[in-house]
Design a protein around this motif. Structure first.
Motif, PDB file in Angstrom:
ATOM      1  N   LEU A  30       0.823  -1.204   0.000  1.00 26.56           N
ATOM      2  CA  LEU A  30       0.000   0.000   0.000  1.00 26.56           C
ATOM      3  C   LEU A  30       0.861   1.260   0.000  1.00 26.56           C
ATOM      4  CD1 LEU A  30      -2.878  -1.035   2.423  1.00 26.56           C
ATOM      5  CD2 LEU A  30      -2.879  -1.055  -0.087  1.00 26.56           C
ATOM      6  N   ASN A  33       2.471   1.617  -3.471  1.00 27.97           N
ATOM      7  CA  ASN A  33       1.499   2.129  -4.444  1.00 27.97           C
ATOM      8  C   ASN A  33       1.270   3.620  -4.253  1.00 27.97           C
ATOM      9  OD1 ASN A  33       1.104  -0.216  -5.824  1.00 27.97           O
ATOM     10  ND2 ASN A  33      -0.954  -0.601  -5.070  1.00 27.97           N
ATOM     11  N   PHE A  75      -8.837  -4.090  -7.079  1.00 27.37           N
ATOM     12  CA  PHE A  75      -8.311  -5.280  -6.418  1.00 27.37           C
ATOM     13  C   PHE A  75      -8.282  -6.505  -7.331  1.00 27.37           C
ATOM     14  CE2 PHE A  75      -9.860  -2.611  -2.910  1.00 27.37           C
ATOM     15  CZ  PHE A  75      -8.668  -2.472  -2.212  1.00 27.37           C
ATOM     16  N   LEU A  96      -2.233  -5.179  -5.340  1.00 25.06           N
ATOM     17  CA  LEU A  96      -3.478  -4.979  -4.600  1.00 25.06           C
ATOM     18  C   LEU A  96      -4.309  -6.248  -4.538  1.00 25.06           C
ATOM     19  CD1 LEU A  96      -4.467  -1.381  -5.694  1.00 25.06           C
ATOM     20  CD2 LEU A  96      -3.467  -2.125  -3.522  1.00 25.06           C
ATOM     21  N   CYS A  99      -2.856  -8.127  -1.719  1.00 25.68           N
ATOM     22  CA  CYS A  99      -3.331  -7.547  -0.455  1.00 25.68           C
ATOM     23  C   CYS A  99      -4.720  -8.072  -0.113  1.00 25.68           C
ATOM     24  CB  CYS A  99      -3.372  -6.017  -0.544  1.00 25.68           C
ATOM     25  SG  CYS A  99      -1.755  -5.231  -0.628  1.00 25.68           S
ATOM     26  N   GLU A 100      -5.593  -8.103  -1.106  1.00 27.59           N
ATOM     27  CA  GLU A 100      -6.954  -8.591  -0.862  1.00 27.59           C
ATOM     28  C   GLU A 100      -6.952 -10.065  -0.461  1.00 27.59           C
ATOM     29  OE1 GLU A 100     -11.192  -7.864  -2.814  1.00 27.59           O
ATOM     30  OE2 GLU A 100      -9.846  -8.981  -4.131  1.00 27.59           O
ATOM     31  N   PHE A 122      -6.488   3.744   1.499  1.00 28.55           N
ATOM     32  CA  PHE A 122      -6.673   2.305   1.519  1.00 28.55           C
ATOM     33  C   PHE A 122      -6.769   1.906   2.980  1.00 28.55           C
ATOM     34  CE2 PHE A 122      -5.124   2.765  -2.720  1.00 28.55           C
ATOM     35  CZ  PHE A 122      -5.709   1.724  -3.418  1.00 28.55           C
TER      36      PHE A 122
END
Length: 135
Positions: A30, A33, A75, A96, A99-100, A122
């Protein structure tokens, strides 16, 4: 490009049962990004919020924000935004999505929303765990 990164410590001790390496990967993705998609001089702020059940970790920037159309797909695997081509330098849009998947494995959530007046936030949420400290 230079960015200002501010980490605001929590007022409370917050505990959750997690794989610390995986959660650190979420934070790193995050922040990376935010650095990648905001202009030099932007500020990135990392802070937590909590209630009795959930801990929310927020990564907030004051960049140009994310379009509503991009938010719908952000995502998804290989999605890098409507104005940016997929290439190997951008790691093919897996950050991402990863991450999800990490948040799903932790029975948590991740979402993106606008940071008003400008930018994006985020936020990922983890189930809070109460810990008894015996002194």
């Amino acid at each position: 490009p230079h960015h200002t990164i501010i980490r605001e410590p929590s007022e409370d001790d917050l505990f959750a049962v997690v794989d610390s390496k995986m959660i650190m990967q979420v934070v790193v993705n995050l922040v990376n990004n935010a650095i990648k998609y905001t202009p030099a001089g932007s500020t990135i702020r990392i802070y937590t919020q909590a209630d009795r059940e959930w801990i929310r970790v927020n990564v907030e920037d004051n960049g140009d924000g994310i379009s509503d159309e991009d938010k719908k797909h952000i995502f998804e695997l290989f999605y890098t935004g409507t104005s940016v081509p997929v290439d190997s330098y951008r790691r093919m849009g897996i950050g991402l999505n990863l991450c999800e998947m990490i948040m799903q494995a932790h029975e948590g959530t991740i979402e993106v929303y606008d940071h008003l007046p400008k930018g994006a936030v985020f936020c990922f949420s983890l189930k809070r765990k109460e810990v008894e400290i015996h002194e």
